[in-house]
Design an enzyme around this catalytic site. Structure first.
Site, PDB file in Angstrom:
ATOM      1  N   LYS A   1     -17.919 -11.611   8.434  1.00  0.00           N
ATOM      2  CA  LYS A   1     -17.341 -10.631   7.506  1.00  0.00           C
ATOM      3  C   LYS A   1     -17.207 -11.301   6.142  1.00  0.00           C
ATOM      4  CE  LYS A   1     -13.242  -7.755   6.790  1.00  0.00           C
ATOM      5  NZ  LYS A   1     -12.373  -6.768   7.421  1.00  0.00           N
TER       6      LYS A   1
ATOM      7  N   ARG B   1      -9.404  -1.393   2.132  1.00  0.00           N
ATOM      8  CA  ARG B   1      -9.088  -0.541   0.973  1.00  0.00           C
ATOM      9  C   ARG B   1     -10.178   0.480   0.661  1.00  0.00           C
ATOM     10  NH1 ARG B   1      -7.623  -5.577  -2.649  1.00  0.00           N
ATOM     11  NH2 ARG B   1      -8.892  -6.515  -1.023  1.00  0.00           N
TER      12      ARG B   1
ATOM     13  N   GLU C   1     -14.283 -14.504   8.801  1.00  0.00           N
ATOM     14  CA  GLU C   1     -14.162 -13.872   7.476  1.00  0.00           C
ATOM     15  C   GLU C   1     -13.885 -14.890   6.366  1.00  0.00           C
ATOM     16  OE1 GLU C   1     -10.975 -10.987   7.090  1.00  0.00           O
ATOM     17  OE2 GLU C   1     -11.689 -10.309   5.152  1.00  0.00           O
TER      18      GLU C   1
ATOM     19  N   SER D   1     -14.289  -5.243   1.507  1.00  0.00           N
ATOM     20  CA  SER D   1     -14.471  -4.614   0.189  1.00  0.00           C
ATOM     21  C   SER D   1     -13.815  -5.431  -0.922  1.00  0.00           C
ATOM     22  CB  SER D   1     -13.989  -3.165   0.182  1.00  0.00           C
ATOM     23  OG  SER D   1     -12.646  -3.045   0.561  1.00  0.00           O
ATOM     24  N   GLY D   2     -12.756  -6.162  -0.621  1.00  0.00           N
ATOM     25  CA  GLY D   2     -12.246  -7.201  -1.517  1.00  0.00           C
ATOM     26  C   GLY D   2     -11.787  -6.763  -2.895  1.00  0.00           C
ATOM     27  N   GLY D   3     -11.359  -5.516  -3.057  1.00  0.00           N
ATOM     28  CA  GLY D   3     -10.882  -5.097  -4.381  1.00  0.00           C
ATOM     29  C   GLY D   3     -11.920  -4.311  -5.171  1.00  0.00           C
TER      30      GLY D   3
ATOM     31  N   ARG E   1       0.840  -1.210   0.000  1.00  0.00           N
ATOM     32  CA  ARG E   1       0.000   0.000   0.000  1.00  0.00           C
ATOM     33  C   ARG E   1       0.874   1.260   0.000  1.00  0.00           C
ATOM     34  NH1 ARG E   1      -3.111  -3.495  -0.980  1.00  0.00           N
ATOM     35  NH2 ARG E   1      -4.627  -4.451   0.433  1.00  0.00           N
TER      36      ARG E   1
HETATM   37  P1  13P Z   1     -10.573  -5.109   2.087  1.00  0.00           P
HETATM   38  O1  13P Z   1     -11.778  -4.324   2.504  1.00  0.00           O
HETATM   39  O2  13P Z   1      -9.490  -4.268   1.488  1.00  0.00           O
HETATM   40  O3  13P Z   1     -10.924  -6.306   1.260  1.00  0.00           O
HETATM   41  O4  13P Z   1      -9.924  -5.685   3.400  1.00  0.00           O
HETATM   42  C1  13P Z   1     -10.727  -6.274   4.338  1.00  0.00           C
HETATM   43  C2  13P Z   1      -9.934  -7.198   5.155  1.00  0.00           C
HETATM   44  O5  13P Z   1      -9.949  -7.133   6.358  1.00  0.00           O
HETATM   45  C3  13P Z   1      -9.143  -8.240   4.487  1.00  0.00           C
HETATM   46  O6  13P Z   1      -8.837  -9.230   5.400  1.00  0.00           O
END
Ligand code: 13P
Length: 334
Positions: free
Chosen positions: A206, A280, A164, A248-250, A21
């Protein structure tokens, strides 16, 4: 941790991910630059209006704000609950693209240590790869089993587990493929949690959203993502679960906010609180505004606060696209 209009900030990038990042804004990743970046976010005025919890990576637990206050203490003073990523990253199944998550060994001892630093919840991430032949039943079962063992251990040590299971967005797959993989993964996760006697009403899910692959042709629109996601959740997630906080996953920050917002305007009764736990999608605009420079800190904090506010509005179905163009003060009066 389940508060109307609020969500969770995932600031738990490992040292390796944080370096990626920071490299994107040409900042070298050191313990000190990572501290500065976390300081920027965690000292943003008013975030407690939109953020009720922050997930840390272990390094940040030991670090202090510019004013010399340990970060977990700083959060607690602002009424934000500190939490911790406790998995130890991913490992490959031999000869496969699929992965499992490391970190069950010695987990109880680590949880006791994190509790002393003020952590009240934990997070463990499992991933599922969509290809023609995956996710396999083997990977789905293994990840469900490990997520359940982790969640049980957390509850035995008095921490709330965030579970998650992330179906990865990478690839050209259709939303149908994501729908199927997500439903299979979630059903298995909740079967495993039940088998381990995890208290579902004291856990948080999550998940990823049901969405087309990042490189897919004709990617599904906002309506379809929201409808399919809620459909899968209603089919696979027990109603006694208190809260679902998406990753958010990308997705772009705007997409992640629009999708969450749409879920709240479908005219569907949602049995759980449905909110965000983005990394992100909450941080990217702030990171870009900061660029590692002191003179940009205030602008970066404004960008971060705006994203938090927009996602807060999305949890109430009150976000509109034109807010993206407004400055923060204009969004504030909405
Ligand atoms: P993102 O929202 O960037 O996908 O990250 C969430 C997260 O905690 C990944 O483990």
């Amino acid at each position: 941790m389940v508060v109307a209009g609020k969500g969770i900030l995932a600031a738990d990038e490992s040292v390796k991910t944080a370096a990626k990042r920071l490299a994107s804004i040409n900042v070298e990743s050191t313990e000190e630059t990572r501290r500065q970046y976390r300081n920027l976010m965690l000292t943003t005025p008013q975030i407690e209006k939109y953020i009720c919890g922050v997930i840390f990576f272990e390094e940040t637990l030991h670090q202090k704000s510019n004013d010399g206050v340990l970060f977990p203490k700083l959060l607690a003073q602002r009424g934000i609950v500190p939490g911790i990523k406790v998995d130890e990253g991913l490992a490959e199944f031999e000869g496969s693209v699929e992965q499992y998550t490391k970190g069950l060994e010695g987990l109880g001892d680590r949880l006791e240590k994190y509790k002393k630093f003020g952590c009240r919840f934990a997070k463990w991430r499992a991933v599922y790869h969509i290809t023609e032949n995956t996710p396999t039943e083997m990977a789905i079962k293994r990840n469900a089993h490990d997520l359940a063992k982790y969640a049980k251990t957390c509850q035995e040590h008095g921490l709330v587990p965030i579970v998650e299971p992330e179906v990865l967005i990478d690839g050209t797959h259709s939303i149908d493929a994501c729908h199927k993989a997500t439903e299979n993964a979630l059903r298995e996760v909740f079967a495993a949690l039940k088998k381990e006697n995890v208290m579902i009403d004291c856990a948080i899910l999550k998940p990823s959203m049901v969405i087309s692959g990042k490189e897919a042709d004709n990617r599904a629109g906002v309506d379809e993502v929201a409808m399919r996601t809620i459909k899968v959740l209603k089919a696979a997630v027990p109603f006694e679960l208190p809260s679902i906080n998406f990753l958010s996953g990308g997705q772009t920050p705007q997409e992640a906010t629009a999708h969450l917002n749409r879920m709240h305007t479908l005219n569907e009764k949602l049995p759980w609180y449905v909110s965000f736990s983005y990394a992100r999608a909450l941080q990217d605009p702030a990171l870009k505004a900061w660029r590692g420079k002191d003179e940009n800190v205030e602008a970066a904090q404004q960008a971060f606060l705006k994203r938090a506010k927009l996602n807060s509005l999305a949890t109430m179905g009150k976000y509109t696209e034109d807010m993206e163009e407004m400055n923060l003060d204009a969004v504030m009066v909405h």
